[in-house]
Design an enzyme around this catalytic site. Structure first.
Site, PDB file in Angstrom:
ATOM      1  N   ASP A   9       0.845  -1.191   0.000  1.00  0.00           N
ATOM      2  CA  ASP A   9       0.000   0.000   0.000  1.00  0.00           C
ATOM      3  C   ASP A   9       0.889   1.253   0.000  1.00  0.00           C
ATOM      4  O   ASP A   9       2.074   1.175   0.347  1.00  0.00           O
ATOM      5  CB  ASP A   9      -0.895  -0.033   1.241  1.00  0.00           C
ATOM      6  CG  ASP A   9      -1.778   1.200   1.355  1.00  0.00           C
ATOM      7  OD1 ASP A   9      -2.538   1.459   0.401  1.00  0.00           O
ATOM      8  OD2 ASP A   9      -1.690   1.901   2.379  1.00  0.00           O
ATOM      9  N   ASP A  11      -0.481   5.156   0.702  1.00  0.00           N
ATOM     10  CA  ASP A  11      -0.895   6.149   1.694  1.00  0.00           C
ATOM     11  C   ASP A  11      -1.006   5.512   3.077  1.00  0.00           C
ATOM     12  O   ASP A  11      -1.782   4.580   3.286  1.00  0.00           O
ATOM     13  CB  ASP A  11      -2.244   6.765   1.310  1.00  0.00           C
ATOM     14  CG  ASP A  11      -2.158   7.601   0.042  1.00  0.00           C
ATOM     15  OD1 ASP A  11      -1.321   8.505   0.003  1.00  0.00           O
ATOM     16  OD2 ASP A  11      -2.922   7.326  -0.898  1.00  0.00           O
ATOM     17  N   LYS A 182      -9.314  -2.801  -2.835  1.00  0.00           N
ATOM     18  CA  LYS A 182      -9.176  -3.490  -1.556  1.00  0.00           C
ATOM     19  C   LYS A 182     -10.292  -3.053  -0.596  1.00  0.00           C
ATOM     20  O   LYS A 182     -10.624  -1.878  -0.584  1.00  0.00           O
ATOM     21  CB  LYS A 182      -7.817  -3.139  -0.930  1.00  0.00           C
ATOM     22  CG  LYS A 182      -6.606  -3.530  -1.763  1.00  0.00           C
ATOM     23  CD  LYS A 182      -5.298  -3.005  -1.177  1.00  0.00           C
ATOM     24  CE  LYS A 182      -5.175  -1.505  -1.264  1.00  0.00           C
ATOM     25  NZ  LYS A 182      -3.874  -0.969  -0.808  1.00  0.00           N
ATOM     26  N   ASP A 207      -1.258  -0.504   6.093  1.00  0.00           N
ATOM     27  CA  ASP A 207      -1.525   0.088   7.409  1.00  0.00           C
ATOM     28  C   ASP A 207      -2.988  -0.008   7.828  1.00  0.00           C
ATOM     29  O   ASP A 207      -3.325   0.319   8.966  1.00  0.00           O
ATOM     30  CB  ASP A 207      -1.146   1.576   7.383  1.00  0.00           C
ATOM     31  CG  ASP A 207      -2.081   2.374   6.467  1.00  0.00           C
ATOM     32  OD1 ASP A 207      -2.046   2.129   5.233  1.00  0.00           O
ATOM     33  OD2 ASP A 207      -2.870   3.190   6.959  1.00  0.00           O
TER      34      ASP A 207
END
Length: 256
Positions: A9, A11, A182, A207
């Site tokens: 990922d 961000d 996702k 995250d």
């Protein structure tokens, strides 16, 4: 455990808005040193792959080639282009989504009849955008969402994500969309196909438990949750299915 490939990922994992995570840059450098294949798999559909590449280079000093970037816009375009009945697409979104769909030879419209309505984040959203999307879906167009992220990590904080726009269209149409990003599987399957790797060879790094980690769980892929963005340890304690691995920082992860 040894993994041949890493889906990562952006961000909240590698950076947050314009704020760099030094651990993110070091993580990518260590993957290269260990000859690991990696791909950034991001739900952000607003930017083109070229823009993502430039952002990584100019703002975070991370240099990758285009094959290492896969956005939900690209995954949506891959999915829609396989639907034989879809030729004309009404789009709510920004340049990344428009360009990805157009590259597949689809006709893009912003009003009128369409075979499908594709909804992503649009930070210049107008009421008319919602109105024409609603009317097209009511007239039989397929309803497809790039992702339903409620928030997008940014240097200003957790700003509204694509899910807020999708929810508006859902409310108006009373219909559920097909979701590409996702934690749903189309984006992950598309990334695996591009990487030419098997699910057991790859680990998903992110995250956000609700998107990144759940995406891996849904595909029976191992996962690595880093506590640098959205999810917290107290939230994970309440989850029945835990991430395969958890770290406070990407610096803590040992690459084998």
């Amino acid at each position: 455990m040894t993994y041949e490939g890493y889906f990562i990922d952006l961000d909240g994992t590698i950076y947050q808005g314009k704020n760099s995570f030094p651990s993110g840059k070091r993580f990518i450098e260590r993957l290269r040193q260990n000859d690991k294949q990696f791909m950034f798999v991001t739900n952000n559909a607003t930017r083109t792959p070229e823009q993502v590449q430039r952002t990584l280079a100019d703002e975070h000093d991370i240099h990758v080639d285009m094959t290492q970037i896969y956005t939900s816009a690209m995954a949506t375009a891959d999915y829609v282009s396989r639907l034989a009945e879809v030729k004309k697409v009404l789009v709510i979104g920004e340049i990344g989504l428009h360009q990805a769909l157009a590259a597949k030879g689809l006709t893009i419209v912003t009003r009128g009849n369409a075979d499908a309505v594709v909804v992503g984040l649009n930070r210049e959203l107008k009421y008319d955008d919602l109105m024409y999307a609603t009317l097209a879906i009511q007239n039989g167009a397929k309803f497809i969402a790039t992702n339903i992220d409620t928030n997008l990590p940014n240097e200003k904080g957790m700003i509204p994500g694509a899910g807020t726009v999708v929810a508006a269209v859902q409310t108006a149409t009373q219909q559920q969309p097909i979701i590409i990003g996702k934690p749903y599987t189309p984006i992950m399957e598309g990334a695996l196909q591009r990487a030419q790797l098997d699910v057991k060879q790859v680990i998903m790094v992110g995250d956000n438990y609700k998107t990144d980690i759940q995406a891996g769980i849904n595909l029976k892929m191992d996962t690595l949750l880093v506590y640098s963005g959205i999810s917290t340890k107290s939230q994970i304690k309440a989850e029945q299915i835990k991430p395969t691995h958890e770290v406070d920082s990407l610096d803590d992860w040992v690459i084998e």
